[in-house]
Design an enzyme around this catalytic site. Structure first.
Site, short mmCIF file in Angstrom:
data_model
loop_
_atom_site.label_atom_id
_atom_site.label_comp_id
_atom_site.label_asym_id
_atom_site.label_seq_id
_atom_site.Cartn_x
_atom_site.Cartn_y
_atom_site.Cartn_z
N SER A 31 0.72 -1.15 -0.08
CA SER A 31 -0.09 0.11 -0.01
C SER A 31 0.98 1.15 0.19
O SER A 31 2.09 1.10 0.72
CB SER A 31 -0.89 0.14 1.15
OG SER A 31 -1.35 1.14 1.58
N GLU A 34 -7.54 -10.67 -6.94
CA GLU A 34 -8.65 -9.59 -7.00
C GLU A 34 -8.70 -8.94 -8.47
O GLU A 34 -10.06 -9.02 -8.82
CB GLU A 34 -8.06 -8.21 -6.16
CG GLU A 34 -8.32 -8.46 -4.82
CD GLU A 34 -7.47 -7.29 -3.87
OE1 GLU A 34 -8.23 -6.06 -4.05
OE2 GLU A 34 -6.43 -7.51 -3.46
#
Ligand code: ARG
Length: 480
Positions: free
Chosen positions: A284, A297
């Site tokens: 992140s 994902e």
């Protein structure tokens, strides 16, 4: 528009009094996306030219010139030197015009007895056939990875879920082999679709066939087609073969998405069942601790465009009167993107699976938490003579008692258990363990490790059989 630009563009043909408007040329051109058909287009043109020569429709000299020109064009395309021109509309005109520049008259004879309508239908079928072969290979690679992981984890126990609530213990290998079954059916759908698409449109010409004495069977043989289209109008106008592929692709994407969803869930610390290799994850920009499962994902997210392409293509085809319409040019982008998306997604998931680290401890702990063996206790009572519905009720009460106490069924004493049914004996212990539960389910399709190993052996045989079949398919590009 400056005059020079107008001059550089020629009239379409003698029928026209002015060149096509620049905006129209750009709007109708497909070369920017159909040039990926170039090599297939050349192969199909060569087969057509050889047939024309064999039938004495063109001369041997013309054929030799066409072959020579095409060789040069192919080399230029492969080397990235070929100059594609939007003015020349599509892949077919680009190649044909260049051929004529290179070899003159003979190039102009190539289009005898064909139309771009049967030409493009042929190209797309060959292109898709090769793409399907690649996807079949990837589906096998993916299933091989599943089989290997399932082999390692035939006796690793996890909670099986229904409604995402702990239901009954299962072997992790068994869970993985569920996906093996799905992807095997997916491969079957592609094999079926390949068979139906492997039929030659060439010879249909624009829509009605041709007045020349062509030999369609010869062209079909050279190009690896199993038959020729029986109706010229159908040959140039339908794209159901592409639709069938897109539908099969949508189902594959859905299966991949379910697997991806589980990987994401399992990697969440709330589950902690697996860890994905760092090289398949990203961090992140703000939270230093994050390790995100981006690959599964994205695989899940890409399902959207695959579904979308199926609907786009269905919509392109609806309400088109027979035979060819320019609408058909809109078949390519959805089809190509479906092929690309599926190919890349299957490749990356197949590559990622062997790197998965499994936390068997966490799986086991989770299976122990949710009263997963309650059904086994009910089955135990049935074997002692209790009717199943009564057993279900008694065990329900026992579970409620254990929940209130914050304990598992296996942690209740014999006396405590007997409060719910006096028929319970010391031998109940076996029924309440995770191992006892899975081992009892040893019929075909069950989750007992012995049964999982049997399924594994069968899966391996299936893969080997399919690989052999796949490599022998008509029109398979050698070396693939
Ligand atoms: N680029 C066209 C397509 O993809 C080729 C066929 C054009 N045929 C025609 N009659 N305009 O459909």
């Amino acid at each position: 528009m400056p005059n020079t630009a107008r001059k550089s563009r020629k009239r379409w043909s003698g029928r026209f009094s002015e060149p096509v408007a620049e905006r129209v040329a750009a709007y109708t051109a497909s070369v920017n996306f159909d040039r990926r058909l170039a090599l297939v287009d050349i192969a199909a043109s060569l087969a057509h030219a050889r047939m024309l020569a064999a039938q004495a429709i063109i001369s041997r000299r013309d054929l030799a010139a066409i072959e020579r020109g095409m060789k040069r064009i192919r080399a230029d395309i492969e080397a990235g030197r070929f100059e594609w021109s939007v003015e020349r509309e599509d892949v077919h005109f680009n190649i044909e015009r260049r051929l004529t520049e290179l070899v003159g008259e003979a190039g102009k004879r190539l289009h005898t007895a064909r139309s771009r309508n049967d030409q493009v239908a042929t190209d797309v079928r060959i292109y898709l056939r090769t793409a399907i072969d690649g996807i079949l290979d990837l589906l096998r690679a993916l299933r091989t990875a599943l089989v290997e992981l399932a082999h390692t984890h035939a006796a690793t126990l996890m909670p099986g879920f229904t409604h995402l609530q702990v239901a009954q213990p299962v072997s992790f290998g068994h869970h993985l082999l569920a996906y093996f079954e799905m992807f095997t059916r997916d491969a079957g759908r592609l094999i079926d679709c390949r068979k139906r698409l492997n039929v030659l449109p060439l010879g249909a010409a624009a829509l009605a066939g041709t007045s020349f004495p062509i030999d369609r069977a010869r062209v079909a043989r050279e190009l690896g087609f199993e038959a020729v289209c029986e109706n010229s109008l159908d040959a140039v106008s339908d794209r159901d073969f592409a639709l069938e592929f897109c539908a099969a692709a949508a189902i594959i994407a859905m299966h991949v998405s379910r697997l991806a969803e589980e990987l994401v869930l399992w990697m969440s610390p709330r589950f902690g069942f697996i860890d994905l290799p760092d090289r398949f994850c990203t961090g992140s920009s703000i939270m230093p601790q994050k390790k995100n499962p981006d690959v599964p994902e994205l695989a899940r997210g890409k399902t959207g465009r695959v579904y979308g392409h199926l609907l786009a293509l269905l919509t392109v085809m609806k309400s088109q009167p027979l035979a060819y319409n320019k609408d058909n040019q809109e078949d390519k982008e959805p089809l190509f993107d479906t092929i690309d998306t599926l190919t890349e997604t299957l490749a990356i998931i197949a590559e990622m699976l062997p790197g998965i680290r499994v936390n068997a401890q966490a799986m086991r702990a989770a299976a122990l938490q949710g009263y997963a063996t309650a059904t086994d206790l009910a089955d135990y009572l049935v074997r002692k003579g209790v009717a199943f519905r009564d057993a279900h009720e008694a065990v329900g009460l026992a579970v409620r008692f254990a929940v209130d106490q914050g304990r598992d069924l296996s942690q209740l004493s014999l006396n405590e258990l007997r409060r719910f049914c006096a028929l319970i004996d010391a031998d109940v212990a076996g029924a309440l363990t995770l191992e006892g539960s899975v081992e009892a389910r040893r019929h075909v399709g069950g989750t007992a490790p012995v049964q999982v190993r049997r399924a594994l052996a069968q899966a391996r045989r299936k893969l080997a059989r399919e690989a052999k079949l796949s490599h022998a398919m008509p029109g398979r590009t050698p070396g693939r």
